[in-house]
Write a protein that holds these residues in place. Structure first.
Motif, PDB file in Angstrom:
ATOM      1  N   ALA A  62      29.831   8.688  23.302  1.00  0.00           N
ATOM      2  CA  ALA A  62      29.186   7.386  23.119  1.00  0.00           C
ATOM      3  C   ALA A  62      30.220   6.333  22.716  1.00  0.00           C
ATOM      4  O   ALA A  62      30.186   5.196  23.212  1.00  0.00           O
ATOM      5  N   GLN A  63      31.139   6.715  21.807  1.00  0.00           N
ATOM      6  CA  GLN A  63      32.193   5.780  21.402  1.00  0.00           C
ATOM      7  C   GLN A  63      33.081   5.419  22.602  1.00  0.00           C
ATOM      8  O   GLN A  63      33.436   4.268  22.789  1.00  0.00           O
ATOM      9  N   PHE A  64      33.409   6.411  23.422  1.00  0.00           N
ATOM     10  CA  PHE A  64      34.235   6.191  24.615  1.00  0.00           C
ATOM     11  C   PHE A  64      33.534   5.228  25.585  1.00  0.00           C
ATOM     12  O   PHE A  64      34.145   4.308  26.119  1.00  0.00           O
ATOM     13  N   MET A  65      32.230   5.382  25.770  1.00  0.00           N
ATOM     14  CA  MET A  65      31.470   4.508  26.657  1.00  0.00           C
ATOM     15  C   MET A  65      31.416   3.077  26.110  1.00  0.00           C
ATOM     16  O   MET A  65      31.565   2.112  26.872  1.00  0.00           O
ATOM     17  N   ARG A  66      31.221   2.936  24.773  1.00  0.00           N
ATOM     18  CA  ARG A  66      31.196   1.591  24.188  1.00  0.00           C
ATOM     19  C   ARG A  66      32.534   0.879  24.389  1.00  0.00           C
ATOM     20  O   ARG A  66      32.586  -0.307  24.712  1.00  0.00           O
ATOM     21  N   ASP A  67      33.627   1.606  24.219  1.00  0.00           N
ATOM     22  CA  ASP A  67      34.951   1.012  24.395  1.00  0.00           C
ATOM     23  C   ASP A  67      35.206   0.658  25.869  1.00  0.00           C
ATOM     24  O   ASP A  67      35.835  -0.368  26.167  1.00  0.00           O
ATOM     25  N   LEU A  68      34.715   1.479  26.786  1.00  0.00           N
ATOM     26  CA  LEU A  68      34.894   1.185  28.219  1.00  0.00           C
ATOM     27  C   LEU A  68      34.044  -0.004  28.672  1.00  0.00           C
ATOM     28  O   LEU A  68      34.413  -0.719  29.596  1.00  0.00           O
ATOM     29  N   GLU A  69      32.888  -0.205  28.028  1.00  0.00           N
ATOM     30  CA  GLU A  69      32.031  -1.329  28.398  1.00  0.00           C
ATOM     31  C   GLU A  69      32.683  -2.669  28.096  1.00  0.00           C
ATOM     32  O   GLU A  69      32.359  -3.677  28.710  1.00  0.00           O
ATOM     33  N   ARG A  70      33.604  -2.709  27.166  1.00  0.00           N
ATOM     34  CA  ARG A  70      34.325  -3.945  26.840  1.00  0.00           C
ATOM     35  C   ARG A  70      35.390  -4.270  27.887  1.00  0.00           C
ATOM     36  O   ARG A  70      35.960  -5.349  27.863  1.00  0.00           O
ATOM     37  N   SER A  71      35.655  -3.358  28.795  1.00  0.00           N
ATOM     38  CA  SER A  71      36.682  -3.558  29.817  1.00  0.00           C
ATOM     39  C   SER A  71      36.246  -4.636  30.808  1.00  0.00           C
ATOM     40  O   SER A  71      35.103  -4.685  31.226  1.00  0.00           O
ATOM     41  N   ALA A  72      37.193  -5.498  31.179  1.00  0.00           N
ATOM     42  CA  ALA A  72      36.903  -6.551  32.155  1.00  0.00           C
ATOM     43  C   ALA A  72      36.928  -6.011  33.579  1.00  0.00           C
ATOM     44  O   ALA A  72      36.439  -6.648  34.501  1.00  0.00           O
ATOM     45  N   VAL A  73      37.499  -4.829  33.764  1.00  0.00           N
ATOM     46  CA  VAL A  73      37.668  -4.271  35.099  1.00  0.00           C
ATOM     47  C   VAL A  73      36.469  -3.426  35.502  1.00  0.00           C
ATOM     48  O   VAL A  73      36.092  -3.393  36.667  1.00  0.00           O
ATOM     49  N   LEU A  74      35.827  -2.753  34.558  1.00  0.00           N
ATOM     50  CA  LEU A  74      34.720  -1.842  34.863  1.00  0.00           C
ATOM     51  C   LEU A  74      33.374  -2.533  34.688  1.00  0.00           C
ATOM     52  O   LEU A  74      33.168  -3.287  33.744  1.00  0.00           O
ATOM     53  N   GLN A  75      32.462  -2.240  35.598  1.00  0.00           N
ATOM     54  CA  GLN A  75      31.109  -2.778  35.537  1.00  0.00           C
ATOM     55  C   GLN A  75      30.130  -1.665  35.865  1.00  0.00           C
ATOM     56  O   GLN A  75      30.435  -0.761  36.630  1.00  0.00           O
ATOM     57  N   GLY A  76      28.969  -1.744  35.313  1.00  0.00           N
ATOM     58  CA  GLY A  76      27.910  -0.786  35.632  1.00  0.00           C
ATOM     59  C   GLY A  76      28.253   0.631  35.193  1.00  0.00           C
ATOM     60  O   GLY A  76      28.052   1.582  35.954  1.00  0.00           O
ATOM     61  N   LEU A  77      28.736   0.790  33.986  1.00  0.00           N
ATOM     62  CA  LEU A  77      29.104   2.105  33.448  1.00  0.00           C
ATOM     63  C   LEU A  77      27.838   2.938  33.258  1.00  0.00           C
ATOM     64  O   LEU A  77      26.852   2.468  32.695  1.00  0.00           O
ATOM     65  N   ALA A  78      27.877   4.194  33.745  1.00  0.00           N
ATOM     66  CA  ALA A  78      26.696   5.058  33.636  1.00  0.00           C
ATOM     67  C   ALA A  78      27.135   6.483  33.342  1.00  0.00           C
ATOM     68  O   ALA A  78      28.112   6.972  33.904  1.00  0.00           O
ATOM     69  N   LEU A  79      26.404   7.135  32.447  1.00  0.00           N
ATOM     70  CA  LEU A  79      26.638   8.547  32.103  1.00  0.00           C
ATOM     71  C   LEU A  79      25.778   9.383  33.039  1.00  0.00           C
ATOM     72  O   LEU A  79      24.565   9.296  33.032  1.00  0.00           O
ATOM     73  N   LYS A  80      26.427  10.188  33.895  1.00  0.00           N
ATOM     74  CA  LYS A  80      25.682  10.974  34.878  1.00  0.00           C
ATOM     75  C   LYS A  80      25.076  12.221  34.246  1.00  0.00           C
ATOM     76  O   LYS A  80      23.916  12.513  34.450  1.00  0.00           O
ATOM     77  N   HIS A  81      25.911  12.956  33.531  1.00  0.00           N
ATOM     78  CA  HIS A  81      25.345  14.117  32.829  1.00  0.00           C
ATOM     79  C   HIS A  81      26.291  14.588  31.713  1.00  0.00           C
ATOM     80  O   HIS A  81      27.481  14.310  31.734  1.00  0.00           O
ATOM     81  N   VAL A  82      25.701  15.276  30.747  1.00  0.00           N
ATOM     82  CA  VAL A  82      26.441  15.899  29.644  1.00  0.00           C
ATOM     83  C   VAL A  82      26.008  17.356  29.604  1.00  0.00           C
ATOM     84  O   VAL A  82      24.815  17.661  29.629  1.00  0.00           O
ATOM     85  N   LYS A  83      26.985  18.236  29.551  1.00  0.00           N
ATOM     86  CA  LYS A  83      26.698  19.670  29.544  1.00  0.00           C
ATOM     87  C   LYS A  83      27.339  20.270  28.285  1.00  0.00           C
ATOM     88  O   LYS A  83      28.522  20.069  28.033  1.00  0.00           O
ATOM     89  N   HIS A  84      26.548  20.979  27.499  1.00  0.00           N
ATOM     90  CA  HIS A  84      27.050  21.577  26.253  1.00  0.00           C
ATOM     91  C   HIS A  84      27.719  22.905  26.568  1.00  0.00           C
ATOM     92  O   HIS A  84      27.120  23.802  27.146  1.00  0.00           O
ATOM     93  N   LEU A  85      28.976  23.011  26.205  1.00  0.00           N
ATOM     94  CA  LEU A  85      29.765  24.230  26.383  1.00  0.00           C
ATOM     95  C   LEU A  85      30.286  24.668  25.018  1.00  0.00           C
ATOM     96  O   LEU A  85      30.321  23.876  24.070  1.00  0.00           O
ATOM     97  N   PRO A  86      30.739  25.907  24.903  1.00  0.00           N
ATOM     98  CA  PRO A  86      31.273  26.354  23.614  1.00  0.00           C
ATOM     99  C   PRO A  86      32.527  25.569  23.197  1.00  0.00           C
ATOM    100  O   PRO A  86      32.755  25.349  22.008  1.00  0.00           O
ATOM    101  N   SER A  87      33.295  25.076  24.179  1.00  0.00           N
ATOM    102  CA  SER A  87      34.528  24.353  23.852  1.00  0.00           C
ATOM    103  C   SER A  87      34.253  22.878  23.556  1.00  0.00           C
ATOM    104  O   SER A  87      35.136  22.161  23.086  1.00  0.00           O
ATOM    105  N   GLY A  88      33.072  22.381  23.845  1.00  0.00           N
ATOM    106  CA  GLY A  88      32.714  20.985  23.612  1.00  0.00           C
ATOM    107  C   GLY A  88      31.679  20.531  24.622  1.00  0.00           C
ATOM    108  O   GLY A  88      31.085  21.336  25.336  1.00  0.00           O
TER     109      GLY A  88
END
Length: 178
Positions: free
Chosen positions: A138-164
């Motif tokens: 979530a922090q990474f997405m908030r920081d990327l949303e401030r970028s002037a180059v990127l638009q329409g940022l979307a999280l496609k999926h999150v998968k829980h694994l033992p490593s993270g």
């Protein structure tokens, strides 16, 4: 009383008038023939002048046609060059997009997040990575949303694994070449 015979005199008068009429008829025919020949000669001369004029016009048209072909070729070359110049201008304008994009991604990387794949195709950015938790994503997405180059940022999926948490983000890159 004396009688005069005017028949021979009238006969001569009649012949004389007939000869005069015949000469006048012959003269009129000759005059008409001369007029017809003169008109014919003038018409032939006019036709010859017209043919000469047409030939000169045709040669001038052929010369203009060659010049038009050359002009068309030059115009096509000019249009192709203009298209290349426009493509080069777009590339030059987009030249700073990729370094700016990578700089924004690097600046937005928080601690505890590792990128495994970064794909840029057709103006779309696909980011795959592993994060320690969903809050880091979530922090990474908030920081990327401030970028002037990127638009329409979307999280496609999150998968829980033992490593993270494995995640996939997509975004549209503004002003990017296609």
């Amino acid at each position: 009383m004396m009688r005069l015979n005017l028949l021979p005199w009238r006969e001569r008068q009649r012949r004389s008038m007939l000869r005069r009429f015949q000469w006048m008829l012959l003269g009129s025919a000759i005059l008409a023939l001369c007029c017809v020949m003169l008109i014919d000669q003038l018409a032939r001369q006019r036709a010859q002048q017209q043919a000469t004029s047409n030939a000169s016009h045709q040669s001038a048209l052929a010369l203009l046609g060659k010049q038009l072909e050359q002009h068309t070729d030059v115009r096509a070359d000019h249009d192709a060059t203009q298209a290349q110049v426009a493509a080069l201008a777009r590339l030059r304008a987009d030249q700073g997009v990729l370094p700016a994009l990578l700089a924004d991604v690097e600046a937005a990387l928080p601690a505890g997040l590792q990128l495994t794949e970064l794909t840029l195709a057709h103006g779309r950015l696909h980011v795959t990575g592993v994060a320690a938790s969903g809050a880091v994503v979530a922090q990474f997405m908030r920081d990327l949303e401030r970028s002037a180059v990127l638009q329409g940022l979307a999280l496609k999926h999150v998968k829980h694994l033992p490593s993270g948490d494995e995640f996939v983000l997509t975004a549209r890159v503004s002003a990017f070449w296609s």
